[in-house]
Design an enzyme around this catalytic site. Sequence first.
Site, PDB file in Angstrom:
ATOM      1  CE  LYS A 146      -1.939   2.717   2.995  1.00  0.00           C
ATOM      2  NZ  LYS A 146      -1.839   3.982   2.245  1.00  0.00           N
TER       3      LYS A 146
ATOM      4  CB  CYS B 273      13.424   8.098   8.612  1.00  0.00           C
ATOM      5  SG  CYS B 273      14.425   7.204   7.412  1.00  0.00           S
TER       6      CYS B 273
ATOM      7  CD  GLU C  62      13.797   0.040   8.725  1.00  0.00           C
ATOM      8  OE1 GLU C  62      14.216   1.111   9.195  1.00  0.00           O
ATOM      9  OE2 GLU C  62      14.491  -0.982   8.646  1.00  0.00           O
TER      10      GLU C  62
ATOM     11  CD  GLU D 257      10.102  11.421  12.561  1.00  0.00           C
ATOM     12  OE1 GLU D 257       9.013  10.865  12.765  1.00  0.00           O
ATOM     13  OE2 GLU D 257      10.940  10.997  11.752  1.00  0.00           O
TER      14      GLU D 257
END
Length: 484
Positions: free
Chosen positions: A176, A286, A251, A387
């Site tokens: 997806k 990331c 991840e 983050e």
Amino acid sequence: MGKQQIVSRMLIGGQLVESDSGQWLDAIDPSTEELIGRFPSGSQADVARAVEAAESAQPAWGALDPVSRGKLLRKVASALRERSEEALHTEVRDTGNTITKMKGDVESAAYAMEFFAGLGTEIKGETVPASVDNLHLTLREPYGVVGRIVPFNHPIKFAAHALAAPLMAGNTVVVKPPEQSSLSAGILAEICRDLLPPGTVNIVTGNGMPAGDAIVRHPSIKRIAFTGSVPTGLRIQRAAAETGIKHITLELGGKNPLIAYPDQDPEKIADIAVSAMNFAWQGQSCGSTSRLLLHESLYDKVLEGVVERVAALRLGDPMDPASQMGPLNSKAHYDRVCAMVQAGHDDGARLMIGGKRPPGAAFKKGFWLQPTVFADVDRSMRIAREEIFGPVLSVFKWRDEKEALELANATEYGLTASIWTNDIKAALRAARAVRAGYVWINGASAHHYGMPFGGMKSSGLGREEGIDELLSYTETKSIHIKLT
Ligand code: NAP
């Protein structure tokens, strides 16, 4: 291609299809907010069809020898390269990432296919001297159907990478793509339709809820790999646990430190601090080193150099090769990043540059935010801990190594770390002390296939980009052959 609208379709059972529901989602150019295309809004029923197709295709795919599977993956890699210009243009319009730096994405996707194609015969078992009257051996077998869910920052690169290891291990795949940037998945769908047996790869576009969730909950999918944020990773773990015994790898996000020791040249550190923020995709990476940890002797000089370089960054149309930074990927993400900039102000960090929509008519529409640097950040602030996944750099000052390493580890994340010093002992002390899965000494940003990539702490579970990833798509079977 210009601003021509693109209609992309899903791939299910070897056919390019619309959603069962008849629903579509709009693709928006984040630099202008213009409609640039549409793609199917995949439903639970679409996922069910995709899994059924993948289940039917798996026995024949798994029965191919690895060399034949590898040949097919190499053909997919070549086809991706042939369509790289089209993929690049689609991707740049759809993501807002700048064209010059995005040129590497398709190449990286093709390389991932070739890398795993070459590892085919490493999917091997062992013989074990567990007793004298038996021959004991292990086989590695595919799970069956693998579900993979990928994020918005590098859609075609992640979607193509997502196929390589599970396919090579003999699984079929349902993937997806991200709802914010799904158009390039249509190109991948066409390539896989033309080159792979029907049902081997299935691509279901649409929202995380319901399409991603339906993949996670499907009883026939035991192996799931997810790349995305920590909150979604937690939701996926919960949903999987509610529905079956599943092997999940994650991840997830990062809040990565770049630690500069006093023996470093301030100009060089300023250069690397700006390049490792990945402003070419608005810091939406990331691995961006979004926490700059400077020894006090370097602090003022590096900060000055960073601000100078950030001020010189050229924001503009992501399709213009001269642009060095584009808009954030979506309105929702823009709002999240702006809220974090506000949190920086509220918590008392010192804004050095940026923090606003850039001035000028070209930036009135679209999700534009200036590259932003906060100084005097301390570990209690939200911009020190959470983050941001945007063009916001937080700068910290440290006095001794103990403080630097404590600061480096003072978040829930542990994805990457970048350590800068010529003192080999200090560098290795720091590399061992940081709780991060991928550490550079006198380097940053680069991924090297063959080296396992992945996060410690809340940044993830499992490792990708090497043999560990390939083997993680297999289950071990032990066989005992009686010899007496
Ligand atoms: P996200 O919001 O977590 O979404 C990632 C994917 O998960 C999207 O395809 C999303 O679908 C889907 N999703 C959302 N809710 C779901 C659910 N309940 N069940 C199943 N799937 C669901 O992440 P993002 O904003 O796209 O990407 C940014 C994040 O990815 C950052 O945290 C970044 O650090 C991380 N990231 C990590 C790595 C790494 O290698 N460690 C690499 C790149 C990015 P929709 O978007 O379509 O709703």
